[in-house]
Design a protein around this motif. Structure first.
Motif, PDB file in Angstrom:
ATOM      1  N   PRO A  63     -34.585   8.776  98.165  1.00  0.00           N
ATOM      2  CA  PRO A  63     -35.775   8.759  97.308  1.00  0.00           C
ATOM      3  C   PRO A  63     -36.836   7.757  97.761  1.00  0.00           C
ATOM      4  CG  PRO A  63     -33.816   8.910  95.965  1.00  0.00           C
ATOM      5  CD  PRO A  63     -33.354   8.663  97.385  1.00  0.00           C
ATOM      6  N   SER A  64     -36.422   6.596  98.264  1.00  0.00           N
ATOM      7  CA  SER A  64     -37.411   5.609  98.706  1.00  0.00           C
ATOM      8  C   SER A  64     -38.141   6.078  99.957  1.00  0.00           C
ATOM      9  CB  SER A  64     -36.764   4.244  98.930  1.00  0.00           C
ATOM     10  OG  SER A  64     -35.738   4.333  99.892  1.00  0.00           O
ATOM     11  N   ALA A  65     -37.433   6.705 100.894  1.00  0.00           N
ATOM     12  CA  ALA A  65     -38.084   7.247 102.095  1.00  0.00           C
ATOM     13  C   ALA A  65     -39.032   8.383 101.715  1.00  0.00           C
ATOM     14  CB  ALA A  65     -37.047   7.735 103.100  1.00  0.00           C
ATOM     15  N   LEU A  66     -38.623   9.192 100.751  1.00  0.00           N
ATOM     16  CA  LEU A  66     -39.490  10.274 100.276  1.00  0.00           C
ATOM     17  C   LEU A  66     -40.749   9.707  99.625  1.00  0.00           C
ATOM     18  CD1 LEU A  66     -40.018  13.282  99.761  1.00  0.00           C
ATOM     19  CD2 LEU A  66     -38.629  13.058  97.674  1.00  0.00           C
ATOM     20  N   ALA A  67     -40.595   8.674  98.827  1.00  0.00           N
ATOM     21  CA  ALA A  67     -41.748   8.043  98.178  1.00  0.00           C
ATOM     22  C   ALA A  67     -42.730   7.522  99.223  1.00  0.00           C
ATOM     23  CB  ALA A  67     -41.297   6.923  97.249  1.00  0.00           C
ATOM     24  N   ARG A  68     -42.202   6.896 100.283  1.00  0.00           N
ATOM     25  CA  ARG A  68     -43.077   6.409 101.354  1.00  0.00           C
ATOM     26  C   ARG A  68     -43.802   7.568 102.032  1.00  0.00           C
ATOM     27  NH1 ARG A  68     -38.754   3.015 102.119  1.00  0.00           N
ATOM     28  NH2 ARG A  68     -37.893   4.281 103.818  1.00  0.00           N
ATOM     29  N   ARG A  69     -43.088   8.636 102.361  1.00  0.00           N
ATOM     30  CA  ARG A  69     -43.716   9.789 103.028  1.00  0.00           C
ATOM     31  C   ARG A  69     -44.785  10.430 102.143  1.00  0.00           C
ATOM     32  NH1 ARG A  69     -41.956  11.800 107.764  1.00  0.00           N
ATOM     33  NH2 ARG A  69     -39.937  11.123 108.501  1.00  0.00           N
ATOM     34  N   ALA A  70     -44.532  10.447 100.846  1.00  0.00           N
ATOM     35  CA  ALA A  70     -45.466  11.079  99.912  1.00  0.00           C
ATOM     36  C   ALA A  70     -46.579  10.132  99.476  1.00  0.00           C
ATOM     37  CB  ALA A  70     -44.715  11.592  98.677  1.00  0.00           C
ATOM     38  N   ARG A  94     -24.543  11.390  96.656  1.00  0.00           N
ATOM     39  CA  ARG A  94     -24.216  10.070  97.199  1.00  0.00           C
ATOM     40  C   ARG A  94     -24.299  10.155  98.714  1.00  0.00           C
ATOM     41  NH1 ARG A  94     -25.200   6.843  93.365  1.00  0.00           N
ATOM     42  NH2 ARG A  94     -24.059   7.284  91.482  1.00  0.00           N
ATOM     43  N   ASP A  95     -24.851   9.116  99.322  1.00  0.00           N
ATOM     44  CA  ASP A  95     -24.954   9.052 100.782  1.00  0.00           C
ATOM     45  C   ASP A  95     -23.678   8.426 101.328  1.00  0.00           C
ATOM     46  OD1 ASP A  95     -25.538   8.671 103.439  1.00  0.00           O
ATOM     47  OD2 ASP A  95     -27.482   7.726 103.099  1.00  0.00           O
ATOM     48  N   PRO A  96     -22.813   9.241 101.951  1.00  0.00           N
ATOM     49  CA  PRO A  96     -21.526   8.701 102.415  1.00  0.00           C
ATOM     50  C   PRO A  96     -21.675   7.725 103.584  1.00  0.00           C
ATOM     51  CG  PRO A  96     -21.810  10.952 103.177  1.00  0.00           C
ATOM     52  CD  PRO A  96     -22.971  10.645 102.262  1.00  0.00           C
ATOM     53  N   ASP A  97     -22.805   7.754 104.278  1.00  0.00           N
ATOM     54  CA  ASP A  97     -23.010   6.888 105.441  1.00  0.00           C
ATOM     55  C   ASP A  97     -23.656   5.552 105.089  1.00  0.00           C
ATOM     56  OD1 ASP A  97     -21.964   8.888 107.069  1.00  0.00           O
ATOM     57  OD2 ASP A  97     -23.938   9.846 107.268  1.00  0.00           O
ATOM     58  N   ALA A  98     -24.072   5.397 103.850  1.00  0.00           N
ATOM     59  CA  ALA A  98     -24.787   4.177 103.452  1.00  0.00           C
ATOM     60  C   ALA A  98     -23.810   3.035 103.169  1.00  0.00           C
ATOM     61  CB  ALA A  98     -25.636   4.443 102.217  1.00  0.00           C
ATOM     62  N   ALA A  99     -24.250   1.831 103.494  1.00  0.00           N
ATOM     63  CA  ALA A  99     -23.444   0.640 103.207  1.00  0.00           C
ATOM     64  C   ALA A  99     -23.336   0.419 101.696  1.00  0.00           C
ATOM     65  CB  ALA A  99     -24.057  -0.580 103.880  1.00  0.00           C
ATOM     66  N   ASP A 100     -24.424   0.733 100.988  1.00  0.00           N
ATOM     67  CA  ASP A 100     -24.448   0.597  99.533  1.00  0.00           C
ATOM     68  C   ASP A 100     -23.889   1.887  98.932  1.00  0.00           C
ATOM     69  OD1 ASP A 100     -25.030   0.409  96.843  1.00  0.00           O
ATOM     70  OD2 ASP A 100     -27.087  -0.309  97.148  1.00  0.00           O
ATOM     71  N   ARG A 101     -22.783   1.771  98.202  1.00  0.00           N
ATOM     72  CA  ARG A 101     -22.142   2.968  97.628  1.00  0.00           C
ATOM     73  C   ARG A 101     -23.015   3.665  96.595  1.00  0.00           C
ATOM     74  NH1 ARG A 101     -16.570   1.252  95.384  1.00  0.00           N
ATOM     75  NH2 ARG A 101     -18.004  -0.127  94.312  1.00  0.00           N
ATOM     76  N   ARG A 102     -24.025   2.976  96.100  1.00  0.00           N
ATOM     77  CA  ARG A 102     -24.923   3.591  95.111  1.00  0.00           C
ATOM     78  C   ARG A 102     -26.021   4.422  95.757  1.00  0.00           C
ATOM     79  NH1 ARG A 102     -26.915  -1.732  92.570  1.00  0.00           N
ATOM     80  NH2 ARG A 102     -26.781  -2.165  94.781  1.00  0.00           N
ATOM     81  N   ALA A 103     -26.149   4.359  97.079  1.00  0.00           N
ATOM     82  CA  ALA A 103     -27.236   5.050  97.786  1.00  0.00           C
ATOM     83  C   ALA A 103     -27.150   6.559  97.576  1.00  0.00           C
ATOM     84  CB  ALA A 103     -27.191   4.726  99.273  1.00  0.00           C
ATOM     85  N   VAL A 104     -28.319   7.151  97.394  1.00  0.00           N
ATOM     86  CA  VAL A 104     -28.421   8.576  97.097  1.00  0.00           C
ATOM     87  C   VAL A 104     -29.346   9.236  98.114  1.00  0.00           C
ATOM     88  CG1 VAL A 104     -29.308  10.221  95.374  1.00  0.00           C
ATOM     89  CG2 VAL A 104     -28.026   8.218  94.632  1.00  0.00           C
ATOM     90  N   THR A 105     -29.050  10.483  98.425  1.00  0.00           N
ATOM     91  CA  THR A 105     -29.989  11.300  99.195  1.00  0.00           C
ATOM     92  C   THR A 105     -30.361  12.498  98.345  1.00  0.00           C
ATOM     93  OG1 THR A 105     -28.260  12.581 100.286  1.00  0.00           O
ATOM     94  CG2 THR A 105     -29.072  10.636 101.460  1.00  0.00           C
ATOM     95  N   VAL A 106     -31.494  13.071  98.684  1.00  0.00           N
ATOM     96  CA  VAL A 106     -32.012  14.237  97.962  1.00  0.00           C
ATOM     97  C   VAL A 106     -32.019  15.401  98.937  1.00  0.00           C
ATOM     98  CG1 VAL A 106     -33.975  15.144  96.691  1.00  0.00           C
ATOM     99  CG2 VAL A 106     -33.460  12.709  96.575  1.00  0.00           C
ATOM    100  N   ARG A 107     -31.545  16.545  98.474  1.00  0.00           N
ATOM    101  CA  ARG A 107     -31.491  17.741  99.310  1.00  0.00           C
ATOM    102  C   ARG A 107     -32.041  18.931  98.531  1.00  0.00           C
ATOM    103  NH1 ARG A 107     -27.627  21.568  99.387  1.00  0.00           N
ATOM    104  NH2 ARG A 107     -26.181  20.275  98.209  1.00  0.00           N
ATOM    105  N   ALA A 108     -32.866  19.729  99.203  1.00  0.00           N
ATOM    106  CA  ALA A 108     -33.398  20.954  98.584  1.00  0.00           C
ATOM    107  C   ALA A 108     -32.297  22.004  98.538  1.00  0.00           C
ATOM    108  CB  ALA A 108     -34.594  21.470  99.375  1.00  0.00           C
ATOM    109  N   LEU A 109     -32.279  22.785  97.484  1.00  0.00           N
ATOM    110  CA  LEU A 109     -31.324  23.884  97.368  1.00  0.00           C
ATOM    111  C   LEU A 109     -31.897  25.107  98.076  1.00  0.00           C
ATOM    112  CD1 LEU A 109     -30.224  23.354  93.668  1.00  0.00           C
ATOM    113  CD2 LEU A 109     -28.920  22.841  95.753  1.00  0.00           C
ATOM    114  N   ARG A 110     -31.247  25.524  99.145  1.00  0.00           N
ATOM    115  CA  ARG A 110     -31.752  26.600 100.000  1.00  0.00           C
ATOM    116  C   ARG A 110     -31.836  27.951  99.295  1.00  0.00           C
ATOM    117  NH1 ARG A 110     -34.323  23.578 103.136  1.00  0.00           N
ATOM    118  NH2 ARG A 110     -33.110  22.151 104.381  1.00  0.00           N
ATOM    119  N   ASP A 111     -31.023  28.164  98.261  1.00  0.00           N
ATOM    120  CA  ASP A 111     -31.045  29.468  97.599  1.00  0.00           C
ATOM    121  C   ASP A 111     -32.347  29.718  96.831  1.00  0.00           C
ATOM    122  OD1 ASP A 111     -30.292  27.501  95.772  1.00  0.00           O
ATOM    123  OD2 ASP A 111     -29.014  28.847  94.611  1.00  0.00           O
TER     124      ASP A 111
END
Length: 163
Positions: A63-70, A94-111
């Motif tokens: 969400p923070s990267a998206l906010a910067r891009r937008a 949840r972002d499994p690769d993030a050091a912070d377990r609370r980190a989230v990623t956003v993904r569009a639903l392709r359907d």
């Protein structure tokens, strides 16, 4: 006589440059109107459609990267993502690769892509017909021009943001 002949080539260049800039402003306005119509058909706010497009192109994204891009405040982004998730356009994971377990990623639903593509099909079809009239060399030139114009826009936007 030499001053007149040396000034003469600059006039058409200046005239064409002005025409191109004017056409780009008109294109920007027309695409804004098209996007507004698409947003209305999808029952989204214009900014929500903009962010959905960014998520589709750059996601999964934080969400923070998206906010910067937008170019939006993170709190504003939270509201946009809430609306997009509630209406079934995105998921937060949840972002499994993030050091912070609370980190989230956003993904569009392709359907849901077909709904968006259908609304842009008129413009996409018109663009296909238009582009068919150009040679590969001309298309390469146009693609380069548009990429460089986009880069100039990024630079100008960043400069205004820093001011």
């Amino acid at each position: 006589m030499s001053s007149a002949s040396s000034a003469e080539p600059a006039r058409p260049s200046r005239r064409f440059a002005t025409e191109i800039k004017d056409s780009l402003r008109q294109l920007s306005n027309q695409l804004s109107l098209l996007n507004h119509q698409v947003s209305a058909h999808l029952e989204l706010k214009d900014v929500d459609l903009d962010c959905l497009e960014l998520i589709g192109r750059h996601g999964p994204i934080s969400p923070s990267a998206l906010a910067r891009r937008a170019g939006l405040h993170p709190a504003t982004m939270t509201g946009i993502l809430d609306r997009l998730q509630k209406s079934g356009w995105i998921v937060r994971e949840r972002d499994p690769d993030a050091a912070d377990r609370r980190a989230v990623t956003v993904r569009a639903l392709r359907d849901r892509n077909a709904e968006v593509y259908q609304l842009y099909s008129g413009m996409n079809g018109a663009m296909d017909e238009l582009l068919a009239d150009y040679s590969d060399a001309e298309l390469k030139l146009l693609a380069d021009f548009l990429q460089r114009t986009t880069s100039a826009g990024h630079t100008a936007t960043a400069a205004l943001g820093d001011a």
